[in-house]
Design a protein around this motif. Structure first.
Motif, short mmCIF file in Angstrom:
data_model
loop_
_atom_site.label_atom_id
_atom_site.label_comp_id
_atom_site.label_asym_id
_atom_site.label_seq_id
_atom_site.Cartn_x
_atom_site.Cartn_y
_atom_site.Cartn_z
N PHE A 61 -21.41 -114.09 33.88
CA PHE A 61 -20.14 -113.69 33.26
C PHE A 61 -19.41 -112.74 34.20
O PHE A 61 -20.02 -112.16 35.10
N ASP A 62 -18.11 -112.60 33.95
CA ASP A 62 -17.32 -111.67 34.74
C ASP A 62 -17.31 -110.31 34.07
O ASP A 62 -17.19 -110.20 32.85
N VAL A 63 -17.45 -109.29 34.88
CA VAL A 63 -17.34 -107.92 34.38
C VAL A 63 -16.04 -107.35 34.94
O VAL A 63 -15.82 -107.34 36.15
N SER A 64 -15.19 -106.90 34.03
CA SER A 64 -13.89 -106.39 34.45
C SER A 64 -14.04 -104.96 34.94
O SER A 64 -14.51 -104.08 34.22
N MET A 65 -13.67 -104.73 36.21
CA MET A 65 -13.86 -103.41 36.83
C MET A 65 -12.52 -102.88 37.33
O MET A 65 -12.34 -102.63 38.53
N SER A 68 -10.55 -105.34 39.83
CA SER A 68 -11.26 -106.57 40.20
C SER A 68 -12.15 -107.05 39.06
O SER A 68 -12.48 -106.29 38.15
N LYS A 69 -12.49 -108.33 39.14
CA LYS A 69 -13.50 -108.87 38.22
C LYS A 69 -14.72 -109.18 39.07
O LYS A 69 -14.61 -109.77 40.14
N GLU A 70 -15.88 -108.75 38.58
CA GLU A 70 -17.10 -108.93 39.37
C GLU A 70 -18.06 -109.81 38.60
O GLU A 70 -18.29 -109.60 37.41
N LYS A 71 -18.62 -110.77 39.30
CA LYS A 71 -19.48 -111.75 38.63
C LYS A 71 -20.93 -111.24 38.52
O LYS A 71 -21.52 -110.81 39.51
N PHE A 185 -12.82 -98.02 37.10
CA PHE A 185 -13.92 -98.98 36.87
C PHE A 185 -14.22 -99.16 35.38
O PHE A 185 -14.52 -100.25 34.92
N THR A 186 -14.17 -98.03 34.63
CA THR A 186 -14.52 -98.15 33.20
C THR A 186 -13.36 -98.69 32.37
O THR A 186 -13.56 -99.18 31.27
#
Ligand code: ADP
Length: 488
Positions: A61-65, A68-71, A185-186
């Motif tokens: 899943f993608d984590v929204s940071m 950017s979105k990080e997989k 980031f949060t």
């Protein structure tokens, strides 16, 4: 109970210190008690996945940071010989180092790595449909999961009744970062980071304070440490946060996983022993001294070992002050297994050069060597400046190895000074962080060693004690129940 445990270190997959031992046995004990346990750990490059049967899943899943979105990719497995589940959160770049932390001292990028990890945890729960009754976060690396749940998942049914518990293993590592980066980031609101807020400490974001303020309950790893950290000397600047949560802090003494740390079954020893066969312990000592090329004319001396990180916390500055004087008496052999700050590594190298026949030195981290040395030793030295709990002294007790400790934190809770007239006590302890008291403790050890009778009594006193991880894990469950009851 469905228990979710999040940590940056979990044995046997990734270990930096005692936290890894504790997070591991908690999961194993809870699973054995019948709870459904899911542990989550970053997928560090150093973890040998195939050795532990960890497999890559279909889950990603993608984590929204922020910008950017990080997989995130996910690996899955179980703890050895346990039904407790372990999930590893992977990222192509963030955990690509050989070691657990970005550098050993709060690397610049650790904020990004750990926020990514923290944000991935609720997403993982959704992906595997795990509804945690309890979330138990360990130390600052996982503290942000709690505010993330409270602010970004409050309407998610999976987490509507999740109780949060924050375990403090060591207040001196806090995770202090730039607030604008963390805000980004949060994706939390600016006001959350204002002066005096729960994230903020001295103009920076402080992950430790965040954990202290957001958790429903806080556990420290020993009762004495829970008391000590109310005072500035031990609180590392966190005394206001700690004192604002006094009613919610409990000290639960860490325990020992006797499946691994028991001389009767220890797989690292050439011969096993118990309190009825201490002559085997003596043989292990002689083997160890021979292997270490200590001349046989010195084999009658007591073997005092130090198995720990070589840092100021562990008492290296008082050792530094006395080491040459004590070694020049030629009354004991000192064995050191550890790595850490360069100046302390140099100190021990220097001592080895000066007293080659009285010092054994292993500047490394080596699990098997730790077992063998603790079994072979007569005494184990822990003159700590502060010690939230300390595990090695409890391992030593089980191995008939007499701890020499400074009475602080968990050392105060586990080691009592031997009183020869009464035959009570399981070690040698001194109250103040003071070089002369340290020297006197070493001299007491050397003197006691002359009396086989006393040594035998102290050994037996220690070996008879039970510091099982089961007791510690049960105490956690009692606290979890209280938290859940309060939610009703
Ligand atoms: P801390 O977590 O502060 O380092 P603890 O006493 O709680 O201290 O736990 C330390 C853990 O790390 C113990 O399991 C100990 O045996 C282990 N350990 C420390 N140094 C070494 C080393 N050089 N080699 C192997 N194990 C080590």
């Amino acid at each position: 109970m469905n228990i979710l445990l999040a940590a940056a270190e979990i044995n046997p997959f990734a270990k930096g210190g005692g936290m890894a031992d504790v997070t591991s046995y908690l999961c194993i004990e809870w699973a054995e008690m019948g709870h459904d346990v899911v542990a989550v750990l970053p997928s560090y490059k150093a973890i040998d996945k195939s050795a532990y049967g960890l497999v890559e899943t279909e889950i990603s899943f993608d984590v929204s940071m922020g910008f950017s979105k990080e997989k995130a990719v996910v690996y899955r497995g179980t703890f050895p010989n346990s039904s407790a589940k372990i999930y590893l959160i992977g990222h192509e770049e963030f955990f690509d180092e050989e070691y657990v932390y970005g550098d050993r001292n709060e690397d610049e990028d650790d904020d990004r790595r750990f926020i990514f990890f923290n944000k991935a945890i609720p997403e993982l729960c959704k992906a595997i449909n795990f509804k945690p009754d309890i979330l138990n976060c360990h130390d600052y690396h996982t503290s942000f999961v709690m505010p993330i749940l409270k602010t970004q998942y409050q309407s998610e049914p999976l987490f509507e009744r999740t109780g949060t518990i924050f375990t403090i293993h060591n207040l001196s590592y806090q995770g202090i970062y730039d607030k604008y980066r963390v805000m980004d980031f949060t994706e939390m609101k600016h006001k959350e980071f204002e002066v005096g807020s729960w994230f903020e400490h001295e103009g920076k974001v402080n992950f430790m304070k965040t954990g202290i303020m957001y958790a429903d309950r806080i556990i420290t790893v020993s009762p004495t440490y829970a008391e000590e950290i109310k005072e500035p000397y031990y609180s590392e600047g966190m005394q206001d946060a700690i004192n604002s949560r006094l009613r919610d802090i409990t000290g639960v003494l860490n325990g020992v996983n006797y499946r691994i740390w028991d001389p009767k079954i220890d797989i690292f020893l050439s011969k096993n022993y118990n309190s009825e066969s201490l002559e085997i312990k003596e043989q292990l000592k002689l083997e160890y001294l021979e292997e270490s090329k200590i001349p046989s004319k010195k084999h009658h001396l007591p073997l005092i070992s130090f198995v720990n990180r070589l840092t100021e916390q562990k008492g290296l500055d008082i050792i530094e002050n006395k080491i040459n004087k004590l070694l020049s008496t030629n009354k004991f052999i000192l064995a050191v297994l550890g790595e850490g700050q360069e100046k302390y590594e140099d100190l021990i190298i220097e001592a080895k050069n000066q007293f080659p026949n009285n010092v054994i030195l292993h500047l490394k981290y080596d699990e098997g060597e730790a077992h063998r040395l603790i079994a072979a030793s007569d005494f184990l030295l822990m003159p700590s400046k502060f010690e939230p709990c300390g595990l090695t002294q409890m391992y030593a007790l089980k191995y008939g190895t007499i701890p020499i400790v400074r009475s602080t934190g968990g050392l105060a809770d586990t080691i009592t000074n031997y009183i020869s007239e009464k035959g009570i006590g399981n070690g040698i302890s001194f109250p103040h962080y003071n070089r002369d008291e340290f020297e006197a403790a070493i001299r007491k050890a050397v003197d006691l060693y002359k009396s086989k009778e006393h040594i035998e009594i102290i050994r037996r006193n220690g070996m008879e004690e039970n510091h099982s991880s089961k007791r510690c894990a049960k105490k956690y469950i009692e606290i979890f129940k209280e938290v859940l009851d309060n939610k009703d």
